[in-house]
Scaffold this motif. Structure first.
Motif, mmCIF file in Angstrom:
data_model
loop_
_atom_site.group_PDB
_atom_site.id
_atom_site.type_symbol
_atom_site.label_atom_id
_atom_site.label_comp_id
_atom_site.label_asym_id
_atom_site.label_seq_id
_atom_site.Cartn_x
_atom_site.Cartn_y
_atom_site.Cartn_z
ATOM 1 N N ASN A 187 4.443 9.998 -48.441
ATOM 2 C CA ASN A 187 4.629 10.152 -47.001
ATOM 3 C C ASN A 187 6.110 9.942 -46.699
ATOM 4 O OD1 ASN A 187 4.044 10.704 -44.348
ATOM 5 N ND2 ASN A 187 2.426 9.162 -44.163
ATOM 6 N N GLN A 188 6.509 10.288 -45.488
ATOM 7 C CA GLN A 188 7.905 10.126 -45.097
ATOM 8 C C GLN A 188 7.973 9.845 -43.598
ATOM 9 O OE1 GLN A 188 9.766 13.795 -46.273
ATOM 10 N NE2 GLN A 188 8.433 15.055 -45.012
ATOM 11 N N THR A 189 9.051 9.203 -43.176
ATOM 12 C CA THR A 189 9.209 8.866 -41.771
ATOM 13 C C THR A 189 10.684 8.688 -41.453
ATOM 14 O OG1 THR A 189 8.458 7.372 -40.018
ATOM 15 C CG2 THR A 189 9.052 6.358 -42.107
ATOM 16 N N ALA A 190 11.024 8.850 -40.190
ATOM 17 C CA ALA A 190 12.379 8.591 -39.710
ATOM 18 C C ALA A 190 12.405 7.196 -39.087
ATOM 19 C CB ALA A 190 12.803 9.641 -38.699
ATOM 20 N N VAL A 191 13.443 6.428 -39.392
ATOM 21 C CA VAL A 191 13.543 5.045 -38.935
ATOM 22 C C VAL A 191 14.886 4.830 -38.252
ATOM 23 C CG1 VAL A 191 13.625 2.629 -39.657
ATOM 24 C CG2 VAL A 191 12.033 4.205 -40.761
ATOM 25 N N PHE A 192 14.822 4.324 -37.015
ATOM 26 C CA PHE A 192 16.041 3.898 -36.333
ATOM 27 C C PHE A 192 16.186 2.396 -36.550
ATOM 28 C CE2 PHE A 192 18.328 2.260 -32.592
ATOM 29 C CZ PHE A 192 19.507 2.990 -32.717
ATOM 30 N N VAL A 193 17.282 2.007 -37.158
ATOM 31 C CA VAL A 193 17.461 0.610 -37.548
ATOM 32 C C VAL A 193 17.943 -0.195 -36.341
ATOM 33 C CG1 VAL A 193 18.574 -0.965 -39.155
ATOM 34 C CG2 VAL A 193 18.074 1.384 -39.862
ATOM 35 N N ASP A 194 17.052 -1.077 -35.850
ATOM 36 C CA ASP A 194 17.422 -1.957 -34.742
ATOM 37 C C ASP A 194 17.075 -3.390 -35.125
ATOM 38 O OD1 ASP A 194 14.681 -1.782 -34.644
ATOM 39 O OD2 ASP A 194 14.613 -0.628 -32.790
ATOM 40 N N SER A 195 16.221 -4.029 -34.353
ATOM 41 C CA SER A 195 15.871 -5.411 -34.643
ATOM 42 C C SER A 195 14.626 -5.546 -35.515
ATOM 43 C CB SER A 195 15.659 -6.180 -33.335
ATOM 44 O OG SER A 195 14.610 -5.590 -32.574
ATOM 45 N N SER A 196 13.970 -4.426 -35.827
ATOM 46 C CA SER A 196 12.748 -4.473 -36.638
ATOM 47 C C SER A 196 13.068 -4.916 -38.058
ATOM 48 C CB SER A 196 12.069 -3.106 -36.659
ATOM 49 O OG SER A 196 11.748 -2.691 -35.348
ATOM 50 N N LYS A 197 12.104 -5.606 -38.663
ATOM 51 C CA LYS A 197 12.307 -6.102 -40.012
ATOM 52 C C LYS A 197 11.337 -5.499 -41.016
ATOM 53 C CE LYS A 197 14.196 -10.553 -38.532
ATOM 54 N NZ LYS A 197 14.076 -12.039 -38.623
ATOM 55 N N GLN A 198 10.439 -4.628 -40.558
ATOM 56 C CA GLN A 198 9.475 -4.035 -41.484
ATOM 57 C C GLN A 198 9.126 -2.625 -41.043
ATOM 58 O OE1 GLN A 198 6.193 -6.302 -43.323
ATOM 59 N NE2 GLN A 198 4.769 -4.869 -42.364
ATOM 60 N N VAL A 199 8.957 -1.755 -42.040
ATOM 61 C CA VAL A 199 8.484 -0.390 -41.829
ATOM 62 C C VAL A 199 7.204 -0.217 -42.626
ATOM 63 C CG1 VAL A 199 8.932 2.056 -42.230
ATOM 64 C CG2 VAL A 199 10.767 0.569 -41.418
ATOM 65 N N THR A 200 6.112 0.108 -41.938
ATOM 66 C CA THR A 200 4.841 0.352 -42.603
ATOM 67 C C THR A 200 4.686 1.853 -42.811
ATOM 68 O OG1 THR A 200 3.830 -1.597 -41.607
ATOM 69 C CG2 THR A 200 2.343 0.085 -42.470
ATOM 70 N N LEU A 201 4.547 2.250 -44.052
ATOM 71 C CA LEU A 201 4.483 3.670 -44.391
ATOM 72 C C LEU A 201 3.161 3.949 -45.092
ATOM 73 C CD1 LEU A 201 6.039 6.298 -44.204
ATOM 74 C CD2 LEU A 201 7.145 5.759 -46.362
ATOM 75 N N PRO A 202 2.168 4.510 -44.379
ATOM 76 C CA PRO A 202 0.883 4.814 -45.020
ATOM 77 C C PRO A 202 1.003 6.028 -45.937
ATOM 78 C CG PRO A 202 0.866 5.560 -42.744
ATOM 79 C CD PRO A 202 2.170 4.839 -42.958
ATOM 80 N N LEU A 203 0.676 5.844 -47.202
ATOM 81 C CA LEU A 203 0.731 6.949 -48.153
ATOM 82 C C LEU A 203 -0.577 7.727 -48.108
ATOM 83 C CD1 LEU A 203 2.394 5.254 -51.266
ATOM 84 C CD2 LEU A 203 3.471 6.350 -49.287
ATOM 85 N N LYS A 204 -0.463 9.045 -48.131
ATOM 86 C CA LYS A 204 -1.662 9.876 -48.164
ATOM 87 C C LYS A 204 -1.764 10.553 -49.519
ATOM 88 C CE LYS A 204 0.565 13.922 -46.044
ATOM 89 N NZ LYS A 204 0.472 14.909 -44.941
ATOM 90 N N ARG A 205 -2.985 10.761 -49.954
ATOM 91 C CA ARG A 205 -3.192 11.407 -51.254
ATOM 92 C C ARG A 205 -2.763 12.859 -51.151
ATOM 93 N NH1 ARG A 205 -8.702 10.159 -54.443
ATOM 94 N NH2 ARG A 205 -7.775 9.894 -56.501
ATOM 95 N N ILE A 206 -1.962 13.315 -52.085
ATOM 96 C CA ILE A 206 -1.460 14.693 -52.084
ATOM 97 C C ILE A 206 -2.004 15.402 -53.324
ATOM 98 C CG2 ILE A 206 0.582 14.256 -50.676
ATOM 99 C CD1 ILE A 206 2.187 14.064 -53.304
ATOM 100 N N ALA A 207 -3.316 15.318 -53.498
ATOM 101 C CA ALA A 207 -3.941 15.844 -54.716
ATOM 102 C C ALA A 207 -5.239 16.555 -54.390
ATOM 103 C CB ALA A 207 -4.190 14.701 -55.705
ATOM 104 N N PHE A 208 -5.699 17.339 -55.349
ATOM 105 C CA PHE A 208 -7.027 17.947 -55.287
ATOM 106 C C PHE A 208 -7.680 17.794 -56.650
ATOM 107 C CE2 PHE A 208 -4.220 21.422 -56.618
ATOM 108 C CZ PHE A 208 -4.920 21.989 -57.681
ATOM 109 N N GLY A 209 -8.987 18.037 -56.708
ATOM 110 C CA GLY A 209 -9.720 17.864 -57.955
ATOM 111 C C GLY A 209 -10.469 19.126 -58.367
ATOM 112 N N ILE A 210 -10.625 19.307 -59.670
ATOM 113 C CA ILE A 210 -11.445 20.387 -60.237
ATOM 114 C C ILE A 210 -12.378 19.757 -61.259
ATOM 115 C CG2 ILE A 210 -11.490 22.542 -61.547
ATOM 116 C CD1 ILE A 210 -8.687 23.139 -60.573
ATOM 117 N N ARG A 211 -13.662 20.037 -61.153
ATOM 118 C CA ARG A 211 -14.609 19.559 -62.154
ATOM 119 C C ARG A 211 -15.573 20.687 -62.518
ATOM 120 N NH1 ARG A 211 -19.077 15.526 -59.268
ATOM 121 N NH2 ARG A 211 -19.830 17.021 -57.716
#
Length: 330
Positions: free
Chosen positions: A189-213
């Protein structure tokens, strides 16, 4: 008050020379301004989303030629962080083997683009690496050492820019293989961050895959061989292991959309290697890449005898949502 003409001429000459020296020559590449570094703030990166983590002790130990160690390291999850300025210039980057305690020091009042990715071994043989400068070095998409630190001398514009064609291990070799859809379980995943007084960035990763069976009826002996006609590796299954035939593939385009619009065609030829060693071509099909987090099941009705091979092979596809709440241990 009279001005000294000589003094006036000298001042004008100085201004002209100064302007000439500071003006970029035609054809020179402009240097992008660096972010103002008067004040910096440490930002903690918290990764979450589709990928859930729990700590586990790495099994195994070191043996001759590092064989056991290498196989253990291939099972480790790789985390990659790419930080760029608002203009896209590389600013910082790093590779990690744990999502804990990832932090970045950034100048305040500036906007940065942060991309994070994680790669599990999945059903393949692991992301290819070599040993360099005392540690694991991952070439290709990463092109840097895994040292669990953020480096601020980042200059590689290609770092983490193409999550397809990630070099992977081949069976029992130290040579890499490349495929348009690498057999690795990817999250990003990706995000734009403006650096101010925040001390943490939460970045939820999403699965970028598919399956074949694959599923096969009337399959009682020999091997079912799936020979892909592209850059994907040939697969072979027996009646005993075909229930575990799921293979996981990463697609770079899933980072920005849930459907693939640009892809390498997934053509395959099915062959049946009978118990006596003879091989028969059963037919060929094309799979269109499923949506993100979906799995294609290829249902095959095997011929009941050698006389029914030429009657046509029944192959159908089932597309199912692959979303799961199962906790993934990394």
């Amino acid at each position: 008050m009279k001005c000294n003409p000589l003094l006036v001429i000298c001042c004008l000459a100085t201004m002209i020379i100064s302007y000439s020296c500071n003006k970029a020559a035609p054809g020179d590449t402009p240097v992008l301004p660096k972010p103002d570094a008067k004040e910096k703030r440490t930002i903690n990166i918290a990764l979450g989303g589709d990928i859930k983590t729990s700590e586990s002790v790495l099994p195994g130990g070191r043996r001759l030629h590092n064989y056991v160690l290498a196989r253990t390291l291939r099972d480790s999850t790789i985390y990659a962080i790419d930080v760029r300025t608002n203009g896209g210039q590389p600013y910082a980057a790093g590779l990690f083997n744990s999502p804990e305690n990832i932090s970045i020091e950034l100048p305040t009042q500036n906007t940065f683009n942060i991309k994070a990715a994680a790669f599990r071994r999945g059903t393949g043989l692991g992301v290819w690496y070599t040993w360099w400068n005392g540690g694991q070095f991952f070439p290709g998409t990463f092109n840097r050492n895994l040292d669990n630190t953020i480096s601020y001398d980042a200059s590689d514009w290609d770092f983490l820019q193409n999550l397809s064609n990630i070099p992977l291990f081949l069976e029992d070799t130290i040579q890499p293989t490349y495929a348009f859809f690498p057999e690795v379980d990817g999250y990003a995943n990706q995000t734009a961050v403006f650096v101010d007084s925040s001390k943490q960035v939460t970045l939820p990763l999403k699965r970028i895959a598919f399956g074949i069976r694959f599923k096969a009826t009337n399959f009682t002996g020999g091997r079912l061989i799936v020979a892909y006609q592209n850059s994907m590796q040939t697969k072979a299954f027996t009646p005993e292991d075909i229930d575990n035939s799921l293979r996981i593939y990463t697609a770079d385009e899933f980072l920005v959309r849930d459907d693939i619009t640009y892809f390498e065609r997934i053509l395959f030829v099915l062959r049946w290697e009978r118990p006596d060693g003879t091989v028969m071509n059963l037919g060929e099909k094309e799979i269109y890449p499923p949506r993100r987090n979906h799995m294609i099941t290829v249902n095959v009705s095997m011929p009941t005898s050698i006389n029914t091979v030429n009657n046509g092979l029944n192959i159908t596809f089932t597309d199912t949502d692959w979303t799961t709440n199962e906790t993934i241990n990394l």
